[in-house]
Design an enzyme around this catalytic site. Structure first.
Site, mmCIF file in Angstrom:
data_model
loop_
_atom_site.group_PDB
_atom_site.id
_atom_site.type_symbol
_atom_site.label_atom_id
_atom_site.label_comp_id
_atom_site.label_asym_id
_atom_site.label_seq_id
_atom_site.Cartn_x
_atom_site.Cartn_y
_atom_site.Cartn_z
ATOM 1 N N GLU B 51 0.944 -1.022 0.054
ATOM 2 C CA GLU B 51 -0.067 -0.130 -0.080
ATOM 3 C C GLU B 51 0.962 1.316 0.037
ATOM 4 O O GLU B 51 1.612 1.225 0.707
ATOM 5 C CB GLU B 51 -0.924 0.133 1.229
ATOM 6 N N ASP B 62 -5.630 10.236 8.940
ATOM 7 C CA ASP B 62 -4.196 9.893 9.578
ATOM 8 C C ASP B 62 -3.965 10.334 10.939
ATOM 9 O O ASP B 62 -4.052 11.728 10.983
ATOM 10 C CB ASP B 62 -3.060 10.278 8.296
ATOM 11 N N TYR B 176 -10.974 -2.998 2.878
ATOM 12 C CA TYR B 176 -9.908 -2.871 3.938
ATOM 13 C C TYR B 176 -10.801 -2.537 5.254
ATOM 14 O O TYR B 176 -11.733 -1.790 5.342
ATOM 15 C CB TYR B 176 -9.588 -1.418 3.569
#
Ligand SMILES: Cc1ncc(COP(=O)(O)O)c(C=O)c1O
Lengths: 605, 259
Positions: B51, B62, B176
């Site tokens: 990834e 993030d 995911y």
């Protein structure tokens, strides 16, 4: 090759003149099967006489689904449009043949202005001559069933399809029951409305998904693909991590429920009046009016408790958080004004409060940091990125995605992901509603110009919203020259929505630079982007120096210290000196008071 | 046609009863050369897939480790265009599936259609846009599939059957699964709910499950392997190390097939 299949609008009706009654033993089951089959919108016919419908039927459907809802009926007044929105529909049918062209246009524009989507149904040559006058946001409905003779004639519709401009969203209404019929329209339309054949099918979900897969949709630009309630034209949306979808859907649901709830509205109104000090005055600035040679009125949001318009929004969202049972309030702040307004409401409602603020802003706005702490809030210093407002929003969103169960995020301006732009506009629209009533009472006519500063755009949309349908009223938004997303930016996706934004060619968001911390933001609310594109609002800029001049001028000439943010709107209005007729009236939204800015201003004088 | 690398990789993993290992890097962190060294270490350690993140100035999904890595890369002058050149270079060194992780504005600013065309040409297999839920995915999805690129979608512990159906309209390649609420970053303990989430997903979908967010030790990987996951994505735990110490760290993450 484009692989977008056409949208299906699945219909609910209890009977029809051509078919008789439909058996719907379980409305909930039917709606679930429409959802499962991939319906993009539900259509509800509310006409009683011929279709056995009612607004109650629509309300029932609203409770069963979060899909967009189209109301089909024979509607002819603005009141019908208000009622449609209130019942929970997101789109409304306007049948061109039932009205004069002007009336059709008027109804369409009105419905769009209150936030409905509009499907304009066209039947004949005369109707089709309207197309180029219709706003681009309106969807075009081709009906191949003649409502008088009840005959369907699909050739008629097809013959007109090629004449419709490429950027229009086209819905083919009625007359299909089989995939083959739909396939003949492939790439010519964007959506098909399917009624009887779904209602009589033993497996509506299956039929629906088959129908969908038989025809590719007409190609549209990025913009016109977006036909959802979260969009203002091609701007807005919900660009957020999957983790935030559910929390924001809950907020949207609660907002839709409580905004029309009597007890909620009463509670909010009492607090707005007795705690925050509404209504705020509309003050005629006589000294400046004499000098400028027109009539200048100031909407005194600076007199609101907290010192700025922000309190309208934090009271509204604070009560919403309370109604949802959330224990903690969080918010971002730049100048500290929104942070202060949230901390204040947190104290009032006995909530834990966390305010995210850029480390650089904490230094610049020390007084507001102390105010927040005094109210009992925790101020979290954000040290990532440029350490200013945009980074504070990033950090608040990050915290929210981990803590949404107990936390309500009070967004401070009419930007961010859906539903924030809509919620903030709703709670700030009181500024416009009051101003319009006050100016009509005082001058017996509408103002010439309404002007407001634009940071994220909440005070501006608040005052503009009441005047948007008054076509004679000029609306002016003033950005800080160093943070002019609308004037100097390009569309970008930032903080959950697509809107004008300052960015570099790589898509990195740029830092803005303004003396006024409240306008120091590289993005702007999506509705303003739309209003700019359709030219309903003119956006312009004022420099730091022009704002400082206006700041001092209002202090000296009227005894009112304006916020540096509001000073930008004043600066524009000062530039109109002698350029308007003596009888002209101009309203400036004085969004806040300037005490907080004294240290900043001192440095510059 | 959609890239077939994921199908064959997950098939192979199943046969070997192994948990796939998918390390993550920010493209251009801290420089382009350093990034190539890092990814080479990943490949040498036997990564089953990669990834690679395209840096964005405002990465709301993030935590600090990845956000700072993105900022470092941007400060060093990386652009989306240069990222694509890096991907091309990495593709010459490996045949494993390459997934791209990015934010919507990077794609939007590059031009949606050209973005997918160029990354497909560079040899990428999938794109996950961190701030693009199914609600906004349509225009991206169309260009992706036109160019043979999988759209990777995120599922969470809150994803129910109804939501999964919506997600599955777009998702191909793998799902995911974020192991926890919040943002990327290292965690000391694995969220205990992850086992139930995996169990629910295994019942409800045929797509392979890659688990990410917070995986920071061999124990974490063993735990998701036992719960039935197909692959573990390790990000912040590796991103915070320099490329020199990576081989030793990667060695410690090596786990055995299930018997
Ligand atoms: C007094 C005042 N006016 C205007 C603004 C700008 O925000 P908005 O554009 O949302 O009204 C701020 C923001 O902090 C403010 O404090």
């Amino acid at each position: 090759m484009n692989t977008t299949y056409i949208d299906i609008i699945a219909e609910v009706k209890l009977k029809s003149p051509s078919h008789g009654s439909f058996k719907i033993p379980n409305l909930k089951k039917l709606i679930i099967s429409y959802e499962d089959g991939g319906a993009n919108m539900i259509s509800v016919i509310t006409d009683k006489e011929r279709f056995g419908g009612s607004l109650d039927l629509l309300k029932k459907v609203r409770e069963l689904t979060s899909l967009p809802i189209l109301r089909k009926d024979f509607l002819s007044t603005k009141k019908d449009m208000d009622e449609t929105l209130e019942a929970g529909a997101t789109c409304v049918l306007v049948i061109a043949r039932d009205h004069t062209h002007n009336k059709t246009l008027e109804l369409t524009k009105y419905a769009l202005s209150i936030g409905l989507e509009v499907l304009v149904e066209l039947h004949n040559k005369k109707d089709f001559s309207l197309i180029n006058k219709l706003p681009k946001e309106a969807k075009i409905g081709i009906n191949n069933r003649d409502l008088v003779t009840l005959k369907t004639d699909s050739n008629f519709a097809i013959s007109f399809l090629d004449k419709i401009p490429d950027d229009r969203y086209i819905v083919a209404e009625s007359g299909f029951s089989k995939p083959e019929e739909l396939a003949t329209y492939s790439k010519k339309i964007n959506a098909a409305l399917i009624g009887s054949s779904l209602l009589t099918s033993s497996n509506p979900a299956k039929l629906l998904s088959q129908l969908k897969k038989t025809a590719l949709a007409k190609e549209l630009t990025f913009a016109r693909n977006q036909q959802r309630i979260s969009y203002f034209g091609e701007y807005g949306g919900q660009f957020i991590p999957e983790l935030l979808i559910k929390p924001l859907q809950e907020v949207e649901f609660a907002f839709n429920k409580f905004k029309n709830d009597k007890a909620f509205i009463n509670k909010l109104n009492v607090l707005l009046d007795t705690y925050a000090g509404r209504p705020t005055p509309l003050y005629k600035a006589e000294n400046l009016s004499r000098e400028l040679k027109f009539n200048l009125y100031l909407k005194r949001e600076d007199l609101l408790h907290g010192g700025a318009h922000k309190t309208n929004n934090t009271l509204g969202q604070g009560l919403l958080a309370d109604a949802m049972g959330k224990k903690e309030l969080i918010a971002e702040t730049g100048a500290g004004q929104h942070g202060v307004a949230v901390a204040m409401i947190g104290a009032l409602l006995k909530k834990k409060v966390k305010i995210f603020m850029g480390a650089r802003d904490i230094e610049r706005q020390h007084l507001n940091v102390q105010r927040m702490k005094l109210y009992g809030a925790e101020v979290v210093s954000v040290t990532s990125g440029s350490k200013t407002l945009k980074d504070a929003i990033n950090e608040a969103l990050r915290y929210y995605s981990a803590n949404s169960k107990n936390t309500f995020y009070i967004f401070g301006t009419a930007a961010g992901p859906h539903p924030f732009p809509t919620i903030v506009r709703h709670f700030q629209s009181i500024i416009g509603t009051e101003s319009r009533e006050q100016i009509l009472n005082e001058t017996k006519q509408l103002p010439t110009i309404v002007c407001a500063c634009v940071g994220g755009g909440s005070n501006a949309i608040g005052i503009f919203s009441a005047f948007i349908n008054d076509e004679t009223v000029k609306l002016i938004g003033v950005e800080a020259a160093g943070g002019a997303s609308l004037t100097n930016g390009t569309p970008a996706i930032l903080h959950g929505s697509r809107s004008y934004c300052l960015q570099d060619s790589n898509g990195s968001i740029s830092e803005s630079q303004s003396i006024s911390a409240g306008l120091d933001y590289p993005g702007v609310g999506p509705e303003h982007s739309k209003l700019k594109d359709i030219k309903r609002v003119i956006y312009t800029t004022a420099t730091d120096a022009q704002a400082l001049y206006a700041f001092k001028k209002l202090s000296k000439d009227e005894g009112i210290i304006p916020a540096l943010e509001s000073s930008h709107a004043l600066a524009y209005v000062l530039s109109l000196k002698g350029k308007l007729p003596r009888t002209a009236t101009v309203i400036v939204n004085l969004s806040g008071r300037g005490d907080k800015d004294l240290t900043t201003v001192e440095k510059y004088i | 046609m959609l890239s077939t690398r994921y199908t064959s990789t997950f098939k192979k993993l199943k046969k070997q009863k192994r948990l796939g290992f998918c390390p993550f890097a920010i493209l251009g962190d801290s420089t382009e050369e350093e990034c190539i060294k890092r990814v080479t270490a990943y490949i040498n350690a036997g990564a089953d897939m990669l990834e690679l993140g395209i840096p964005f100035s405002d990465p709301i999904a993030d935590g600090p480790i990845v956000a700072q890595a993105s900022q470092r890369a941007l400060d060093a002058g990386i652009t989306t265009k240069k990222c694509i050149t890096l991907i091309k270079k990495i593709r010459t060194a490996t045949t494993v599936p390459i997934g791209i992780l990015c934010y919507a504005n990077s794609v939007h600013a590059y031009g949606i259609e050209s973005f997918y065309k160029d990354i497909a040409k560079a040899g990428a297999d999938s794109v996950l846009i961190a701030d693009c839920p199914p609600e906004e995915l349509a225009p991206f999805y169309n260009s992706a599939h036109k160019n043979g690129i999988h759209c990777i979608c995120i599922v969470t512990q809150d994803t129910d059957r109804k939501r999964l159906k919506i997600i599955e309209k777009f998702a191909t390649g793998f799902l995911y699964v974020v192991s926890t609420l919040g943002v990327t970053g290292t965690r000391t303990a694995l969220n205990p709910k992850i086992a139930d989430t995996i169990k629910f997903l295994k019942k409800s979908t045929t797509l392979p499950l890659s688990i990410g967010f917070g995986l920071s030790s061999k124990e974490h990987l063993c735990a998701i392997q036992k719960a039935g996951a197909d692959c573990g994505i390790v990000g912040s735990y590796l991103v915070k190390r320099g490329s020199a110490e990576l081989p030793a760290i990667l060695d410690k993450l090596d786990i055995k097939p299930l018997d």
